[in-house]
Structures are given as C-alpha cells and as structure tokens.
Scaffold this active site. Structure first.
Site, PDB file in Angstrom:
ATOM      1  CE1 TYR A 107      -4.058  -2.678   5.647  1.00 60.99           C
ATOM      2  CE2 TYR A 107      -3.408  -0.404   5.237  1.00 60.99           C
ATOM      3  CZ  TYR A 107      -3.794  -1.649   4.764  1.00 60.99           C
ATOM      4  OH  TYR A 107      -3.903  -1.853   3.414  1.00 60.99           O
TER       5      TYR A 107
ATOM      6  CE  LYS B 274      -1.621  -4.259   3.362  1.00 66.00           C
ATOM      7  NZ  LYS B 274      -1.997  -5.588   2.855  1.00 66.00           N
TER       8      LYS B 274
ATOM      9  CB  SER C  28      -0.844  -0.010   1.274  1.00 64.83           C
ATOM     10  OG  SER C  28      -1.423   1.252   1.492  1.00 64.83           O
TER      11      SER C  28
HETATM   12  P1  NAD Z   1     -11.172  -6.748   1.189  1.00 65.91           P
HETATM   13  O1  NAD Z   1     -11.411  -6.749   2.648  1.00 65.91           O
HETATM   14  O2  NAD Z   1     -12.337  -6.521   0.291  1.00 65.91           O
HETATM   15  O3  NAD Z   1     -10.468  -8.125   0.753  1.00 65.91           O
HETATM   16  C1  NAD Z   1      -9.637  -8.846   1.623  1.00 65.91           C
HETATM   17  C2  NAD Z   1     -10.145 -10.270   1.652  1.00 65.91           C
HETATM   18  O4  NAD Z   1      -9.322 -11.055   2.495  1.00 65.91           O
HETATM   19  C3  NAD Z   1     -11.577 -10.386   2.186  1.00 65.91           C
HETATM   20  O5  NAD Z   1     -12.351 -11.141   1.274  1.00 65.91           O
HETATM   21  C4  NAD Z   1     -11.419 -11.117   3.521  1.00 65.91           C
HETATM   22  O6  NAD Z   1     -12.544 -11.939   3.806  1.00 65.91           O
HETATM   23  C5  NAD Z   1     -10.151 -11.909   3.272  1.00 65.91           C
HETATM   24  N1  NAD Z   1      -9.387 -12.257   4.475  1.00 65.91           N
HETATM   25  C6  NAD Z   1      -8.985 -11.442   5.490  1.00 65.91           C
HETATM   26  N2  NAD Z   1      -8.291 -12.141   6.395  1.00 65.91           N
HETATM   27  C7  NAD Z   1      -8.224 -13.424   5.946  1.00 65.91           C
HETATM   28  C8  NAD Z   1      -7.655 -14.618   6.451  1.00 65.91           C
HETATM   29  N3  NAD Z   1      -7.009 -14.654   7.618  1.00 65.91           N
HETATM   30  N4  NAD Z   1      -7.788 -15.741   5.726  1.00 65.91           N
HETATM   31  C9  NAD Z   1      -8.457 -15.750   4.560  1.00 65.91           C
HETATM   32  N5  NAD Z   1      -9.040 -14.650   4.033  1.00 65.91           N
HETATM   33  C10 NAD Z   1      -8.920 -13.502   4.740  1.00 65.91           C
HETATM   34  O7  NAD Z   1     -10.032  -5.692   0.872  1.00 65.91           O
HETATM   35  P2  NAD Z   1      -9.475  -5.150  -0.504  1.00 65.91           P
HETATM   36  O8  NAD Z   1      -9.785  -3.716  -0.577  1.00 65.91           O
HETATM   37  O9  NAD Z   1      -9.857  -6.045  -1.612  1.00 65.91           O
HETATM   38  O10 NAD Z   1      -7.919  -5.267  -0.214  1.00 65.91           O
HETATM   39  C11 NAD Z   1      -7.152  -6.392  -0.627  1.00 65.91           C
HETATM   40  C12 NAD Z   1      -5.728  -6.209  -0.136  1.00 65.91           C
HETATM   41  O11 NAD Z   1      -5.214  -5.000  -0.655  1.00 65.91           O
HETATM   42  C13 NAD Z   1      -5.597  -6.116   1.380  1.00 65.91           C
HETATM   43  O12 NAD Z   1      -4.422  -6.787   1.768  1.00 65.91           O
HETATM   44  C14 NAD Z   1      -5.463  -4.633   1.618  1.00 65.91           C
HETATM   45  O13 NAD Z   1      -4.740  -4.353   2.788  1.00 65.91           O
HETATM   46  C15 NAD Z   1      -4.698  -4.192   0.388  1.00 65.91           C
HETATM   47  N6  NAD Z   1      -4.896  -2.781   0.056  1.00 65.91           N
HETATM   48  C16 NAD Z   1      -6.160  -2.288  -0.090  1.00 65.91           C
HETATM   49  C17 NAD Z   1      -6.345  -0.936  -0.363  1.00 65.91           C
HETATM   50  C18 NAD Z   1      -7.747  -0.356  -0.481  1.00 65.91           C
HETATM   51  O14 NAD Z   1      -7.893   0.864  -0.367  1.00 65.91           O
HETATM   52  N7  NAD Z   1      -8.786  -1.140  -0.739  1.00 65.91           N
HETATM   53  C19 NAD Z   1      -5.235  -0.097  -0.507  1.00 65.91           C
HETATM   54  C20 NAD Z   1      -3.967  -0.637  -0.380  1.00 65.91           C
HETATM   55  C21 NAD Z   1      -3.809  -1.982  -0.088  1.00 65.91           C
END
Ligand code: NAD
Ligand code: UDP
Length: 337
Positions: A148, A152, A124
C-alpha cells in the site's frame, strides 16, 4: 467547469464533495463502489442541497473515463480512488498495485488526452516510513513498508515524472495523517465493510456494542504511556485542505507537496480517554501485543501547508470524537448496504 472527484463516494471523498459543493464548485464523481455506497452521495446532496453527477465507473476503465471527460467540462481532478488496507495489501500485493498504480496510469492517460492537467492526489504519511524524528516535514526521506505504502510512493514519483516531461501539469501531493471524525450533521462518515482496522471506527463499534472490546496494540513503546502516538485530523479539516490545494493547482504549475495534519500527537490511550470524556461512554479495552509494522510516533509539521496553502486544521480531538460517535449512533449499520 467541474471538478472530477475519483473515489468521491468514500470516506474522505464524500466530505470533500460537500466542501466543493458548498464553495460553489460543480462536482462530477466516479467511483466503482468497491468500498463505498451510493447512499453517501445521496447524503452529500441532502447536506448541500446541490447535485453531484455520479458515474459508477472503475478508473481502470479508460473508455468509460473518456466518456466522463467528453460529457463534462472538467477543469481539475481530485484523485481519491484506491484501495487502502495496509494488511490486505501485504496479502494481496498484485491487487493493490493493479488497482492503485494501473488505475492511476489509466486516469492520467485519459486526463492527458483531454488536456486536463491539474490533479490533487491523496498521498499518506505512510510515505515517511519509519522516520527517526518528529515532527515530519515534507523534505524528509521517504520509504515504504507495505505494498500500500509503495503505491503511494510510486504514484508520487509518477506524478513528479509527468511534470518533468510536461510543465503544463500541476500536481498537488497531499500527505494525510490520521483522518477521523465525520460530518457534523451525522449524515456521512466512515463505513468500513468488515471489522475495522483503524482505531476510531473500532472505538465507535465498541461504544455501540457491536464489538466487545478494543485491543490496544502495544503498551511498551517508548512514549509517555507506552502506546503509539498519531496525528489525528478531523475529516472536515482534511476536506477543506483539498479546496486550498485545488486553488493552488488552478493558479500555478508545478509539483506541490503538503502534509495535512494538526501537528499534535495523541496516544491510543489519549484517544480512548478523549472519546470517553467527549461522549460520556466507557470503552472496554485491553492492552494487547504490538501490531507488526506500527511506527511508534508519527505527527506532522503542518507549517508548509499553513504558509503555502493558507490552511490549518481547526477542529480538536473532542470534536473529532463527538462527530465520530454522532455518525455511528445515527447510523448503527453505516449506510446499510
Ligand atoms: P475509501 O475506501 O472510503 O475511499 C476510496 C474510494 O475509492 C471508495 O469509494 C472506493 O469504492 C473507490 N475506489 C477504489 N478503487 C477504485 C477504482 N479502481 N475505481 C473507482 N473507484 C475506486 O477511503 P478513504 O479513507 O476515503 O481514502 C481516500 C484516499 O485517501 C485513498 O487513496 C487512501 O489511500 C488515501 N488515504 C486515506 C487515509 C485514511 O486513513 N483514511 C490516510 C491516508 C491516505
Ligand atoms: N490501534 C489499536 N487498536 C486497534 C486499531 C489501532 O491500538 O484496534 C492503534 C494502532 O496500533 C496505532 C493507532 O491505533 O498505534 C492508529 O492506528 P490506525 O490503524 O487507526 O492508523 P495508522 O496510523 O496505523 O495508519
């Protein structure tokens, strides 16, 4: 050979599953559904006409991950699974460290046992901390201001150390900027469980009449209109970036770090205006106090991804706003569960 997608039922994961299937990849998904719905994957299948093999599995569950590895010929892993709410991570740090860090260690251990050593990881822009200058380039110093963000940074370090210990690994660290929008079909999109923390899902809920008013956090920042500036990127562009990163880790060994952003910054008021114009809807908002922890300006220099991955974002802010609203309008209650 299949691609294992952890967290594939989530917002970015589901869009990436669509891109993977559309480009002919076999997809195996593990997700514990803690922040997502099985319906998202049914919709992925409806969009693509192809099958995703799904395991309801926690990445902390090593025996189950081993079973997934045994039952499928996995070539590489795209690792999205993780908790992502910055504020919650401050209140519940152990939950975040356990899920994100221990979960990733479990995944990497099982990958190593099965000789699967190619991984694309969701990092991120938060790892740039309170950077003094923009645009942000991958060689700038990193720091973290929340548990958080720490997870990362720590996972980036763990993956770098892993490569140093064993040069057979191939690691892509993708630093996302602000993903918004939804698939153009309106079938998949962002479905926050509670009141959204992020700007775009909050705007769409106000547009839908589900929330009364948007609070604009801070109007006295040193920016042209006083509100914070971010690099919003269409989730479909982000998904395509993962395909390019996957190509890279399948071709070469090493650790590759790339920003996935557009390179253009928009203020909060710019986004509200873009949404209003794109969808012909007025957004009820008020100027409110600053939100603690927000950085003033954050946008990417995306040149490295263009040069090394042959990737750049194609969709503009108007399309992001249209697609976000199309998703909300067609799914007033998200996936409904
Ligand atoms: P999201 O919450 O929609 O997707 C994450 C998924 O991981 C969910 O479906 C959740 O059920 C699953 N999950 C969480 N813990 C788990 C575990 N222990 N075992 C199995 N599944 C698990 O989030 P997103 O927005 O799709 O983000 C995806 C990734 O990208 C994350 O790692 C997030 O930190 C990173 N990210 C997101 C953003 C954003 O703004 N959306 C920005 C930068 C980084
Ligand atoms: N923001 C806002 N009101 C909201 C949510 C967010 O004004 O209800 C602002 C926030 O202060 C930041 C920008 O919108 O300046 C993007 O916030 P978001 O939480 O979407 O992403 P961040 O960049 O903080 O990860």
């Amino acid at each position: 050979m299949a691609i294992l997608v952890t967290g594939g039922a989530g917002f970015i994961g589901s869009h990436t599953c669509v891109s993977l299937l559309e480009t002919g990849h076999e997809v195996v998904c593990v997700d514990n559904l803690s922040n997502s719905s099985r319906t998202a994957l049914d919709r992925v299948q409806a969009i693509t006409g192809k099958t995703v093999k799904f395991y309801e599995c926690d990445i902390l569950d090593k025996p189950m991950l081993s079973k997934v590895m045994r039952e499928n010929a996995i070539d590489a892993v795209i690792h999205f699974a993780g908790l992502k709410a910055v504020g919650e991570s401050v209140a519940l740090p152990l939950k975040y460290y356990h899920n994100n860090i221990t979960g990733t260690l479990c995944l990497l251990e099982v990958m190593g046992e099965f000789g699967v050593k190619k991984i694309v990881f969701s990092s991120s822009a938060t790892v740039y901390g309170k950077a003094e200058t923009v645009p942000l380039t991958e060689d700038m110093p990193t720091s973290a201001y929340s548990p958080y963000g720490q997870t990362k940074l720590m996972i980036e370090q763990i993956l770098k150390d892993l490569y140093v210990s064993d040069n057979e690994w191939s690691v892509s660290l993708l630093r996302y900027f602000n993903p918004i929008g939804a698939h153009q079909s309106g079938l998949i999109g962002e479905d926050p469980r509670d009141i959204p923390n992020n700007l775009m899902p909050y705007i769409t809920k106000v547009a839908a009449g589900k929330l009364a008013q948007l609070s604009v956090f801070g109007s006295d920042y040193p920016t042209p209109d006083g509100t914070c500036i971010r690099d919003y990127i269409h989730v479909a562009d982000l998904a395509e970036g993962h395909l390019k990163a996957l190509d890279k880790v399948r071709r070469e060994r090493g650790v590759f770090i790339h920003n996935l952003g557009t390179g253009t910054g928009y203020s909060v008021l710019d986004v509200i205006k873009a949404f209003e114009t794109a969808n012909d809807i007025k957004i009820n908002y008020r100027l409110a106090d600053r939100r603690p922890g927000d950085v003033t300006i954050c946008y990417a220099d995306p040149a490295k991804a263009k040069k090394e991955l042959d990737w750049e974002a194609k969709r503009d802010i108007v399309q992001m706003c249209r697609d976000a609203w199309n998703w909300q309008k067609n799914n007033p209650d998200g996936y409904g569960d």
